[in-house]
Each structure stands twice: as structure tokens, then as C-alpha cells.
Design a protein around this motif. Structure first.
Motif, mmCIF file in Angstrom:
data_model
loop_
_atom_site.group_PDB
_atom_site.id
_atom_site.type_symbol
_atom_site.label_atom_id
_atom_site.label_comp_id
_atom_site.label_asym_id
_atom_site.label_seq_id
_atom_site.Cartn_x
_atom_site.Cartn_y
_atom_site.Cartn_z
ATOM 1 N N GLU A 69 0.852 -1.188 0.000
ATOM 2 C CA GLU A 69 0.000 0.000 0.000
ATOM 3 C C GLU A 69 0.887 1.238 0.000
ATOM 4 O O GLU A 69 1.992 1.236 0.549
ATOM 5 C CB GLU A 69 -0.965 0.017 1.185
ATOM 6 C CG GLU A 69 -0.327 0.110 2.529
ATOM 7 C CD GLU A 69 -1.341 0.155 3.669
ATOM 8 O OE1 GLU A 69 -1.131 0.977 4.575
ATOM 9 O OE2 GLU A 69 -2.312 -0.620 3.659
ATOM 10 N N ILE A 70 0.395 2.294 -0.624
ATOM 11 C CA ILE A 70 1.128 3.555 -0.676
ATOM 12 C C ILE A 70 1.437 4.003 0.752
ATOM 13 O O ILE A 70 0.556 3.959 1.623
ATOM 14 C CB ILE A 70 0.315 4.640 -1.410
ATOM 15 C CG1 ILE A 70 -0.076 4.190 -2.819
ATOM 16 C CG2 ILE A 70 1.092 5.969 -1.451
ATOM 17 C CD1 ILE A 70 1.052 3.918 -3.765
ATOM 18 N N ASP A 71 2.669 4.433 0.978
ATOM 19 C CA ASP A 71 3.190 4.879 2.282
ATOM 20 C C ASP A 71 3.441 3.726 3.253
ATOM 21 O O ASP A 71 3.893 3.957 4.364
ATOM 22 C CB ASP A 71 2.317 5.954 2.938
ATOM 23 C CG ASP A 71 2.345 7.262 2.164
ATOM 24 O OD1 ASP A 71 3.370 7.543 1.501
ATOM 25 O OD2 ASP A 71 1.352 8.007 2.207
ATOM 26 N N GLY A 72 3.129 2.507 2.856
ATOM 27 C CA GLY A 72 3.549 1.357 3.637
ATOM 28 C C GLY A 72 5.031 1.125 3.352
ATOM 29 O O GLY A 72 5.662 1.894 2.615
ATOM 30 N N THR A 73 5.583 0.075 3.910
ATOM 31 C CA THR A 73 7.003 -0.187 3.704
ATOM 32 C C THR A 73 7.238 -1.604 3.188
ATOM 33 O O THR A 73 6.385 -2.483 3.332
ATOM 34 C CB THR A 73 7.815 -0.014 5.010
ATOM 35 O OG1 THR A 73 7.280 -0.884 6.008
ATOM 36 C CG2 THR A 73 7.767 1.414 5.504
ATOM 37 N N ARG A 78 12.341 -9.502 6.040
ATOM 38 C CA ARG A 78 11.170 -10.386 6.090
ATOM 39 C C ARG A 78 10.637 -10.712 4.689
ATOM 40 O O ARG A 78 9.776 -11.562 4.546
ATOM 41 C CB ARG A 78 10.049 -9.728 6.895
ATOM 42 C CG ARG A 78 10.323 -9.587 8.373
ATOM 43 C CD ARG A 78 9.119 -8.916 9.052
ATOM 44 N NE ARG A 78 9.276 -8.859 10.481
ATOM 45 C CZ ARG A 78 9.837 -7.833 11.140
ATOM 46 N NH1 ARG A 78 10.295 -6.792 10.480
ATOM 47 N NH2 ARG A 78 9.930 -7.861 12.452
ATOM 48 N N ASP A 79 11.108 -9.980 3.685
ATOM 49 C CA ASP A 79 10.560 -10.045 2.334
ATOM 50 C C ASP A 79 9.042 -9.888 2.417
ATOM 51 O O ASP A 79 8.263 -10.701 1.925
ATOM 52 C CB ASP A 79 10.925 -11.357 1.617
ATOM 53 C CG ASP A 79 10.536 -11.329 0.136
ATOM 54 O OD1 ASP A 79 10.462 -10.229 -0.448
ATOM 55 O OD2 ASP A 79 10.278 -12.416 -0.433
ATOM 56 N N ALA A 80 8.644 -8.789 3.083
ATOM 57 C CA ALA A 80 7.226 -8.573 3.363
ATOM 58 C C ALA A 80 6.856 -7.101 3.204
ATOM 59 O O ALA A 80 7.653 -6.207 3.518
ATOM 60 C CB ALA A 80 6.904 -9.013 4.786
ATOM 61 N N PHE A 81 5.640 -6.884 2.719
ATOM 62 C CA PHE A 81 5.077 -5.537 2.710
ATOM 63 C C PHE A 81 4.365 -5.315 4.036
ATOM 64 O O PHE A 81 3.623 -6.182 4.509
ATOM 65 C CB PHE A 81 4.097 -5.362 1.550
ATOM 66 C CG PHE A 81 4.790 -5.268 0.220
ATOM 67 C CD1 PHE A 81 5.498 -4.120 -0.121
ATOM 68 C CD2 PHE A 81 4.759 -6.314 -0.670
ATOM 69 C CE1 PHE A 81 6.153 -4.027 -1.340
ATOM 70 C CE2 PHE A 81 5.398 -6.237 -1.896
ATOM 71 C CZ PHE A 81 6.100 -5.089 -2.228
ATOM 72 N N ILE A 82 4.621 -4.161 4.626
ATOM 73 C CA ILE A 82 4.031 -3.826 5.920
ATOM 74 C C ILE A 82 3.165 -2.584 5.742
ATOM 75 O O ILE A 82 3.633 -1.563 5.226
ATOM 76 C CB ILE A 82 5.126 -3.594 6.980
ATOM 77 C CG1 ILE A 82 5.924 -4.897 7.149
ATOM 78 C CG2 ILE A 82 4.521 -3.130 8.294
ATOM 79 C CD1 ILE A 82 7.118 -4.796 8.039
#
Length: 128
Positions: A69-73, A78-82
Motif C-alpha cells: 500500500e502507498i506509504d507502507g514499507t 522479512r521479504d514482506a510488505f508492511i
């Protein structure tokens, strides 16, 4: 359709685009397509629209824990979107790579709509 997230400074997600599966049969092909088509050498990573909190909605294999998501990291280790942290009091959940309130919602939250109130660090009935 294949979704790709543009990763900027500080591993912040800046943009998400959708390209055809024909142009992105795999992540590398999608990255090559973006670089060639948009003349963009930024880091673009594939993200799964159907993945949230480490679960794939269609019983497929979860991919990078969450849809970007925009502004997420993007967490390299972790090879993960947070997702973006909505409230200062929220706590990071290592299992799902999401942010959770410090207090679970009331047990009747299936029948009553609650919202998080950061001023009192608790739930309140929506509209009250």
C-alpha cells in the motif's frame, strides 16, 4: 493481472501499478517490462492483491505477507510488505506483519460497529 509496487527511499511504497500477466509471467519479466516501457530503473517488486496478514484469500500461496500500500514499507529482511501504521499506539504483529491495536475489539463487534479512538486508547461505538 500482475501488481507491482515501486519502492522508494527508506523502503517506502511510492506507487502501485497493474500490468498484464502476459507482460509479467513472473516477477523478473514484470520488472524488465516496467524498466523498458517506463524507462524506470527504480526497484519494483511484485505484490499479491489477494494476500493480507499472511493469508491468501483464494487459498493460494501467500506472497510477501500483505498487498503493498502507498506509504507502507517493504521489509527486506522479512521479504514482506508492511502496511502504514495508522495509530501511534498500534503494536506490530510479527506473525502477520500488520499493526494491531493494543486492546482487542469488544466481543460483540460482530453486531455493533466499533472504531478505534486514539485519544483514549480504546474502542468506542461508531457514531458516539
Amino acid at each position: 493481472m500482475a501488481h507491482f509496487a515501486k519502492i522508494g527511499k527508506g523502503n517506502i511504497v511510492e506507487q502501485i501499478i497493474v500490468i498484464s500477466n502476459e507482460d509479467a509471467p513472473n516477477e523478473q519479466a514484470g520488472q524488465d517490462f516496467i524498466k523498458k516501457t517506463y524507462n524506470d530503473n527504480s526497484l519494483w517488486l511484485q505484490t499479491s492483491y489477494n494476500t493480507k496478514a499472511g493469508v491468501h484469500a483464494l487459498d493460494g500461496t501467500p506472497f510477501r505477507m500483505n498487498y503493498a500500500e502507498i506509504d507502507g514499507t517493504y521489509d527486506v529482511d522479512r521479504d514482506a510488505f508492511i502496511p502504514f501504521k495508522q495509530f501511534p499506539s498500534f503494536i506490530f504483529d510479527e506473525e502477520t506483519c500488520t499493526w494491531k491495536p493494543p486492546i482487542d475489539p469488544p466481543s460483540d463487534s460482530d453486531s455493533v460497529k466499533y472504531v478505534w479512538d486514539e485519544t483514549v486508547i480504546n474502542w468506542r461505538i461508531y457514531g458516539s
